[in-house]
Write a protein that holds these residues in place. Structure first.
Motif, PDB file in Angstrom:
ATOM      1  N   PHE A 118       0.817  -1.207   0.000  1.00 52.92           N
ATOM      2  CA  PHE A 118       0.000   0.000   0.000  1.00 52.92           C
ATOM      3  C   PHE A 118       0.854   1.262   0.000  1.00 52.92           C
ATOM      4  CE2 PHE A 118      -1.980   3.323   2.581  1.00 52.92           C
ATOM      5  CZ  PHE A 118      -3.070   3.618   1.789  1.00 52.92           C
ATOM      6  N   LEU A 119       1.829   1.303   0.906  1.00 52.98           N
ATOM      7  CA  LEU A 119       2.644   2.514   1.042  1.00 52.98           C
ATOM      8  C   LEU A 119       3.510   2.766  -0.190  1.00 52.98           C
ATOM      9  CD1 LEU A 119       3.602   4.865   2.809  1.00 52.98           C
ATOM     10  CD2 LEU A 119       5.206   3.308   3.925  1.00 52.98           C
ATOM     11  N   VAL A 149       1.335   4.195  -3.020  1.00 53.28           N
ATOM     12  CA  VAL A 149       1.021   5.621  -2.863  1.00 53.28           C
ATOM     13  C   VAL A 149       2.245   6.472  -3.202  1.00 53.28           C
ATOM     14  CG1 VAL A 149       0.395   7.417  -1.200  1.00 53.28           C
ATOM     15  CG2 VAL A 149      -0.753   5.189  -1.131  1.00 53.28           C
ATOM     16  N   GLN A 150       3.389   6.001  -2.710  1.00 53.48           N
ATOM     17  CA  GLN A 150       4.645   6.717  -2.915  1.00 53.48           C
ATOM     18  C   GLN A 150       4.982   6.825  -4.403  1.00 53.48           C
ATOM     19  OE1 GLN A 150       7.373   4.583  -0.431  1.00 53.48           O
ATOM     20  NE2 GLN A 150       9.006   6.011  -0.861  1.00 53.48           N
ATOM     21  N   ARG A 198       2.711   9.155  -6.178  1.00 50.82           N
ATOM     22  CA  ARG A 198       2.998  10.555  -5.909  1.00 50.82           C
ATOM     23  C   ARG A 198       4.183  11.014  -6.765  1.00 50.82           C
ATOM     24  NH1 ARG A 198       0.896  13.497  -1.846  1.00 50.82           N
ATOM     25  NH2 ARG A 198       0.239  11.660  -0.679  1.00 50.82           N
ATOM     26  N   ASP A 243     -11.149   7.137  -3.465  1.00 52.56           N
ATOM     27  CA  ASP A 243      -9.940   7.955  -3.633  1.00 52.56           C
ATOM     28  C   ASP A 243      -8.662   7.151  -3.388  1.00 52.56           C
ATOM     29  OD1 ASP A 243     -11.590  10.111  -4.070  1.00 52.56           O
ATOM     30  OD2 ASP A 243     -11.608  10.704  -1.947  1.00 52.56           O
ATOM     31  N   HIS A 244      -8.729   6.244  -2.437  1.00 58.99           N
ATOM     32  CA  HIS A 244      -7.543   5.469  -2.078  1.00 58.99           C
ATOM     33  C   HIS A 244      -7.208   4.402  -3.115  1.00 58.99           C
ATOM     34  CE1 HIS A 244     -11.023   3.193  -0.963  1.00 58.99           C
ATOM     35  NE2 HIS A 244     -10.305   2.129  -0.695  1.00 58.99           N
ATOM     36  N   ASP A 262     -12.579  -3.905   5.186  1.00 62.93           N
ATOM     37  CA  ASP A 262     -12.139  -3.625   6.541  1.00 62.93           C
ATOM     38  C   ASP A 262     -13.252  -2.822   7.201  1.00 62.93           C
ATOM     39  OD1 ASP A 262     -11.012  -2.253   8.772  1.00 62.93           O
ATOM     40  OD2 ASP A 262      -8.995  -2.600   7.960  1.00 62.93           O
ATOM     41  N   ARG A 266     -12.480   0.753   8.315  1.00 64.38           N
ATOM     42  CA  ARG A 266     -12.372   1.747   7.232  1.00 64.38           C
ATOM     43  C   ARG A 266     -13.748   2.132   6.693  1.00 64.38           C
ATOM     44  NH1 ARG A 266      -8.341   2.431   9.439  1.00 64.38           N
ATOM     45  NH2 ARG A 266      -6.602   1.029   9.168  1.00 64.38           N
ATOM     46  N   PHE A 323     -16.493   2.305   8.514  1.00 73.49           N
ATOM     47  CA  PHE A 323     -17.064   3.260   9.473  1.00 73.49           C
ATOM     48  C   PHE A 323     -16.330   4.590   9.422  1.00 73.49           C
ATOM     49  CE2 PHE A 323     -18.203  -0.829  11.726  1.00 73.49           C
ATOM     50  CZ  PHE A 323     -19.544  -0.773  11.368  1.00 73.49           C
ATOM     51  N   GLN A 324     -15.027   4.545   9.196  1.00 72.95           N
ATOM     52  CA  GLN A 324     -14.245   5.782   9.188  1.00 72.95           C
ATOM     53  C   GLN A 324     -14.521   6.640   7.960  1.00 72.95           C
ATOM     54  OE1 GLN A 324     -10.401   4.056   9.524  1.00 72.95           O
ATOM     55  NE2 GLN A 324     -10.139   4.647  11.663  1.00 72.95           N
ATOM     56  N   PRO A 363      -8.026  -0.436   2.004  1.00 72.87           N
ATOM     57  CA  PRO A 363      -6.802   0.141   1.419  1.00 72.87           C
ATOM     58  C   PRO A 363      -5.732  -0.906   1.127  1.00 72.87           C
ATOM     59  CG  PRO A 363      -7.527   1.433   3.305  1.00 72.87           C
ATOM     60  CD  PRO A 363      -8.407   0.219   3.271  1.00 72.87           C
ATOM     61  N   GLN A 364      -5.621  -1.921   1.977  1.00 77.04           N
ATOM     62  CA  GLN A 364      -4.563  -2.905   1.730  1.00 77.04           C
ATOM     63  C   GLN A 364      -4.829  -3.748   0.487  1.00 77.04           C
ATOM     64  OE1 GLN A 364      -6.465  -2.833   4.487  1.00 77.04           O
ATOM     65  NE2 GLN A 364      -7.093  -4.886   5.150  1.00 77.04           N
ATOM     66  N   ASP A 389       7.717   8.863   3.242  1.00 73.31           N
ATOM     67  CA  ASP A 389       7.407   8.102   2.030  1.00 73.31           C
ATOM     68  C   ASP A 389       6.028   8.466   1.500  1.00 73.31           C
ATOM     69  OD1 ASP A 389       9.800   6.880   2.224  1.00 73.31           O
ATOM     70  OD2 ASP A 389       9.048   4.909   2.829  1.00 73.31           O
ATOM     71  N   LEU A 420       6.172  11.853   0.230  1.00 70.09           N
ATOM     72  CA  LEU A 420       7.373  12.030  -0.585  1.00 70.09           C
ATOM     73  C   LEU A 420       8.069  13.340  -0.215  1.00 70.09           C
ATOM     74  CD1 LEU A 420       8.261   9.896  -2.592  1.00 70.09           C
ATOM     75  CD2 LEU A 420       7.568  11.376  -4.438  1.00 70.09           C
ATOM     76  N   PHE A 422      -7.227  12.636   4.402  1.00 68.41           N
ATOM     77  CA  PHE A 422      -7.015  11.489   3.513  1.00 68.41           C
ATOM     78  C   PHE A 422      -5.665  10.833   3.806  1.00 68.41           C
ATOM     79  CE2 PHE A 422      -5.526  10.120  -0.848  1.00 68.41           C
ATOM     80  CZ  PHE A 422      -6.299   8.971  -0.919  1.00 68.41           C
ATOM     81  N   VAL A 470      -3.132   3.434   8.013  1.00 69.33           N
ATOM     82  CA  VAL A 470      -3.106   2.147   7.300  1.00 69.33           C
ATOM     83  C   VAL A 470      -1.663   1.653   7.174  1.00 69.33           C
ATOM     84  CG1 VAL A 470      -3.497   1.028   5.066  1.00 69.33           C
ATOM     85  CG2 VAL A 470      -5.231   2.585   6.008  1.00 69.33           C
ATOM     86  N   MET A 507       0.012  -1.701   8.836  1.00 68.07           N
ATOM     87  CA  MET A 507       0.613  -2.771   8.038  1.00 68.07           C
ATOM     88  C   MET A 507       2.077  -2.978   8.425  1.00 68.07           C
ATOM     89  SD  MET A 507      -1.269  -2.220   4.405  1.00 68.07           S
ATOM     90  CE  MET A 507      -0.805  -3.802   3.763  1.00 68.07           C
TER      91      MET A 507
END
Lengths: 641, 80
Positions: free
Chosen positions: A50-51, A54-55, A58, A85-86, A242, A245, A247-248, A255-256, B16, B19, B40, B47, B51
């Motif tokens: 996931f991270l 996103v990275q 970006r 969006d995610h 999840d 997520r 509820f949030q 997301p994962q 990360d 960035l 967001f 998350v 993880m």
């Protein structure tokens, strides 16, 4: 203390990057934008969580590139009834993995009805080339009380599906590309337990029925599916949904699961553009069987019933055979003596794959990268159409290094997981299953016979004459509709404009009197090559009596058989019958269609003055009065429309 | 893990995610102190942390963390 570890779908077929953070920053340090893009695209071949996703997205966003050489730009709108969006970064990253530059737009969640209906909405302004519906089963479930009878449940579901079809219809008016519909995730909890399946109004039952009806409707309407329901069954619902997520932030897809979700979207879009893989290249020792045949001998290799590892190797063979039946080409690339390797196919009683299943068989001691190139050349497909399955990490690394366009699944250590790994990767994602697919393997076998014939012929002329070819041709037909759509959208090499057409557009052109459509099927004494070429001509918008060749494609299977000449003979005669005086045609160069860059001049077309041209198209002109019908070795069957 | 070790990992994750290698988190850092750390990206951060550490925060806590230190403290209770 008990820990709750988040569940996560694994993209296990992708290798893990040694230093993703470092590589990403190095990529951004490149001086040229296009180098940065290439480096980022290269990073997508690794397993990204996931991270990392996103990275990478970006970093990609910072480039601000809408187009780049060797990448296909595509505008995708996501219409959703929950927060998405995610998911958008993962869709872009999945696209990058397939050299698609996906520009994704999504409206507010739950806004999709208004967006579809309002001609001034951002959705309409965006002019999407693909639309994805990401909807939840919640609406339907909440509309159906638990006590509802089976008939009433069916009625309500039918109403929901009918509304969905009206959305698809609206989407078609906005977008002439692919319409994708996500299947419904079943995020419900059991009410009665296993007895839920007997209760028509039980939420899980409703979700299942919705999916049944959805698939029927989508198949009828030519809508493609994004089957997250199936994926969630494979990974477990906790990996895909999840509750926290939800509820949030009303996230229906966890997301994962985003990286896999994005990859699945990109797979389907890529498949629609002919970018799915075409050929499965298999290693032999410790891949198709256990052990090393050169050392252990025919009797010593581990294969077949009665031995767990032997059964697992056999399972891989069975899966490969099934892929072959659906039209994937099989090849072998192995470090072995050819006779020893082939002997296993002929003489080992447990072998499921036979030598005749393999369209290209390379067992030698040469570098495997060179062998893969030879396989692609032999089959006349792009190197980027290959998937290379090898248990040896050194060979895998070598191919990834020297041929990065080849897909190389990171086979797990245990042979028990081989099939899962190859299957999960979705390399061969399809958007159709045609009779051509069913007969493809047969056709490749026949092509081998043709090559043998070519080898023994004294000259090209003798070979072509000896083939006793004939072409069956005519306007597009309803019967061949699915194949025509598939051929046009999958063909990358002999494709004059690489313009893609939806099923509806082809149906429209088929019924349009002003359009001149032609389909060609090539037969010879070895067999039927199938429907392998199409041409679409329409009146030129700016010149009276001129037909424009809007698109012309031909399967690489029949290159070098003079079909382009006979097809042009046929097109010219058909155009003359319509009273046309000239043809014009564009050639739009891509990274893949260089093989036909000289096609039109070779057919007698003259270059149109380029000064007024835009968009990279080279424009060609043919005065029909000047055209002399060219002699070929292809006899004609059928009549042009 | 110590709070300091967790803070180092948090900093790496947020760098990360956004960035931005200039980010330096302290226990007192609040979301509004960091440019682009919007709601967001806050959920994205949660998350990613979950993880990374193999933990799940309570949704009520996620809504009420006052600063980075509060998130570190919550993570400490779950991480061995």
């Amino acid at each position: 203390m008990q820990m709750t570890t988040p569940h996560c779908p694994m993209m296990s077929w992708l290798p893990i990057a040694a230093d993703f953070r470092g590589d990403l920053r190095t990529a951004l340090d490149c001086a040229k934008q296009t180098d940065r893009l290439e480096n980022l695209a290269a990073l997508t071949s690794y397993r990204l969580g996931f991270l990392e996703t996103v990275q990478l997205d970006r970093a990609y966003g910072r480039l601000g590139l809408k187009e780049a050489p060797g990448f296909l730009p595509l505008r995708l709108a996501v219409l959703a009834s929950s927060t998405v969006d995610h998911l958008l970064p993962a869709i872009r990253v999945g696209g990058l993995r397939r050299r698609l530059l996906i520009d994704v737009q999504s409206g507010g969640y739950g806004q999709y009805r208004q967006d579809l209906l309002d001609p001034t909405s951002a959705l309409h302004q965006f002019a999407p080339q693909a639309i994805l519906f990401s909807l939840s089963a919640r609406e339907a479930i909440s509309a159906i009380p638990l006590t509802t009878t089976a008939a009433e449940v069916e009625e309500t579901i039918a109403r929901h599906i009918k509304e969905l079809r009206s959305f698809w219809q609206k989407a078609r008016e906005i977008c002439n590309g692919v319409i994708l519909q996500q299947t419904f995730l079943d995020v419900s909890e059991p009410l009665f337990g296993s007895y839920d399946r007997f209760v028509p109004g039980a939420p899980s039952r409703i979700a299942a029925r919705l999916n049944d009806r959805l698939c029927e409707a989508a198949a009828q309407d030519g809508i493609l599916l994004l089957d997250v329901a199936r994926a969630s069954e494979r990974d477990g619902i906790d990996a895909w949904f999840d509750t926290g997520r939800w509820f949030q932030g009303k996230l229906e897809v966890a997301p994962q699961a985003a990286p896999l979700y994005g990859d699945m979207v990109a797979r389907t879009l890529a498949a629609q553009h002919g970018l799915s893989k075409k050929c499965l290249v298999l290693d032999l020792d410790n891949t198709l069987w256990g052990g090393v045949i050169g050392d252990d001998g025919l009797e010593g290799i581990v294969l077949g019933e009665g031995n767990a590892a032997g059964e697992a190797h056999l399972a891989l063979q069975r899966y490969a055979k099934q892929l072959k039946e659906r039209g994937v080409i099989l090849a072998v690339c192995s470090k072995n003596d050819a006779e020893i390797a082939e002997a296993a196919f002929h003489d080992h009683p447990e072998m499921l794959l036979r030598r005749s299943d393999i369209a290209a068989f390379l067992a030698n001691w040469d570098d495997k990268a060179e062998n893969l190139k030879a396989i692609a050349a032999h089959l006349n497909i792009g190197i980027d159409s290959l998937v290379f399955v090898d248990d040896n990490p050194v060979e895998r690394a070598r191919i990834r290094q020297s041929l990065p366009m080849v897909a190389v699944p990171e086979l797990p250590a245990d042979v028990a997981q081989y099939v899962r790994c190859v299957a999960d990767a979705g390399y061969f994602e399809a958007v159709a299953f045609t009779s051509e697919d069913r007969h493809r393997a047969q056709q490749y076998t026949e092509n081998a016979e043709r090559e043998a014939l070519l080898g023994s012929a004294q000259s090209m002329d003798e070979f072509l004459r000896g083939l006793k070819m004939s072409v069956v041709f005519g306007p597009f037909t309803v019967v061949d509709h699915a194949r025509v759509v598939q051929l046009i959208n999958k063909t990358n090499q002999f494709n004059t404009t690489t313009r893609r057409y939806t099923s509806e557009e082809i149906a429209y052109l088929t019924s349009l009197p002003s359009a001149l459509t032609l389909q060609f099927r090539l037969l010879d004494r070895i067999g039927d090559n199938g429907l392998i070429s199409t041409m679409i001509l329409r009146p030129a918008s700016d010149q009276e009596g001129v037909l424009e060749i809007e698109n012309w494609v031909m399967s690489c299977r029949v290159f070098g058989r003079q079909l382009e000449f006979e097809a042009m003979n046929i097109a010219v005669e058909a155009a003359r019958r319509r009273g046309a005086r000239a043809l014009i045609a564009n050639y739009i160069a891509t990274s893949k269609n260089g093989v036909i860059s000289e096609l039109y001049p070779s057919l007698g077309f003259a270059l149109v003055d380029q000064t007024a041209q835009t968009g990279g198209a080279v424009r060609w002109f043919l005065n029909l009065a000047d055209y002399v019908i060219r002699d070929t070795y292809i006899a004609r069957v059928g009549a042009a429309g | 893990m110590t709070t300091q070790e967790i803070l180092i990992v948090f900093t790496r994750i947020l760098r990360d995610l956004l960035l931005d290698d200039s980010i330096a988190l302290t226990m007192e850092t609040r979301r509004e102190d960091i440019p682009n750390w919007d709601s967001f990206n806050y959920i994205n951060f949660i998350v990613a942390v979950e993880m990374e550490f193999g933990v799940k925060f309570k949704i009520a806590d996620v809504e009420s963390f006052a600063n980075v230190g509060a998130i570190v403290a919550a993570a400490m209770t779950m991480v061995r």
